[in-house]
Design a protein around this motif. Structure first.
Motif, PDB file in Angstrom:
ATOM      1  N   GLN A   6      59.867  44.839  62.836  1.00 13.56           N
ATOM      2  CA  GLN A   6      59.478  43.925  62.068  1.00 13.56           C
ATOM      3  C   GLN A   6      58.023  43.143  62.995  1.00 13.56           C
ATOM      4  OE1 GLN A   6      62.941  41.289  62.038  1.00 13.56           O
ATOM      5  NE2 GLN A   6      63.571  41.804  60.074  1.00 13.56           N
TER       6      GLN A   6
ATOM      7  N   GLU B 238      58.505  47.607  57.392  1.00 17.11           N
ATOM      8  CA  GLU B 238      59.504  47.202  56.473  1.00 17.11           C
ATOM      9  C   GLU B 238      60.772  47.839  57.076  1.00 17.11           C
ATOM     10  OE1 GLU B 238      59.311  47.654  52.336  1.00 17.11           O
ATOM     11  OE2 GLU B 238      57.339  46.809  52.005  1.00 17.11           O
TER      12      GLU B 238
ATOM     13  N   ASP C  96      64.354  44.000  54.963  1.00 18.85           N
ATOM     14  CA  ASP C  96      63.879  44.128  53.637  1.00 18.85           C
ATOM     15  C   ASP C  96      64.669  44.588  52.435  1.00 18.85           C
ATOM     16  OD1 ASP C  96      60.695  43.408  54.160  1.00 18.85           O
ATOM     17  OD2 ASP C  96      61.528  44.650  55.784  1.00 18.85           O
TER      18      ASP C  96
END
Length: 276
Positions: free
Chosen positions: A235, A240, A261
């Motif tokens: 992150q 993602e 995500d």
């Protein structure tokens, strides 16, 4: 290079998007059209499938190298032609637990039919929704790069190689094979790539770095349990994070707390209920 987002994302109220692993595979036989239409009816954010090439170079949605586990036939998928695979029953091995009458299910002539990627893409595009569509190419295979070339041809025929478009599936190609991702980047540079990572993945980096041209990591849930800091590491680099296969309530909560995500699950209905 990140692919520009051209459409509107499905509203998820900030929760992870929920993707049906091999379709709604806890409810219907995996990789059958029924598994995917069930997932559509549940309101999932996306679907996942695996693809393999047949002997006559058709892409079919099958996870295993062999037909033995999920059909009434035997043999290596890559050595069998599509016509032979279409003679097999790909559904009766699965005991349904969604209340479907077995006699009613057996009366559907298409239920046990092998699913080609093109048939799945046709069903997806007819939804007119921006469903996340995760396609994993399985390697090693005797056909090498032909898998990716055939995949790009199919995606292009359905208008899915130009980035994310409104009211169209949002295709992502995944693989454990770095070479497969390099091929895809050359063939269809606007299709986002997902590098799948498990504990034994060669060249696994724990600092959140990914191969050039890849902005999404797919993490084995077992890694997330043991090393949740890896999610944060990705992150921080702007990647993602997709996590598979998430079926247990504790794992769903863990993924939500970490802010991943995408959650990929055999039980998307249960996951969505927990998140909501």
């Amino acid at each position: 290079m990140a692919v520009p987002y051209l459409g509107e994302k499905r509203e998820t109220d900030g929760r992870p998007r929920v993707v049906a692993h091999r379709g709604a595979s806890a409810l219907q036989p995996e990789h059958t059209l029924a598994a995917y239409t069930t997932a559509f009816d549940l309101g999932v954010d996306g679907i996942e499938c695996d693809v393999r090439l047949t002997a006559d170079h058709h892409l079919v949605c099958v996870h295993d190298r062999r037909a033995d586990r999920t059909s009434n036939g035997k043999g290596v998928i890559s050595t069998l032609e599509l016509a032979r695979l279409e003679e097999l029953d790909w559904a009766s091995w699965k005991a349904l637990d969604d209340g479907t009458d077995p006699e009613e299910a057996d009366s559907d002539p298409g239920r046990g039919r092998i699913l080609t990627l093109r048939r799945l893409l046709d069903s997806l595009t007819s939804q007119r929704q921006e469903l996340l569509t995760l396609i994993e190419t399985k390697h090693p295979t005797r056909y090498g790069g032909l898998v990716e070339r055939q995949l790009v041809t199919a995606l292009r025929d359905f208008g899915l190689t130009s980035g994310d478009l409104p009211q169209m599936p949002h295709a992502r190609v995944m693989s454990f094979s770095l070479l497969a991702l390099v091929r895809m980047r050359g063939l269809a540079p606007r299709v986002p790539l997902v590098y799948l990572v498990e504990q034994s993945t060669p060249r696994l980096s724990w600092d959140g770095s990914l191969p050039a041209g890849v902005d999404i990591v797919g993490l084995d849930m077992r890694i997330v349990r043991r090393t949740p800091a890896l999610v944060r590491a990705h992150q921080r680099r702007g990647h993602e994070v997709y996590v598979w296969t998430v079926n247990d309530p504790e794992d769903v909560e863990r993924c939500a707390d970490l802010g991943v995500d995408v959650i990929i699950s055999d039980r998307p209905r249960d996951v969505m209920a927990l998140l909501d």
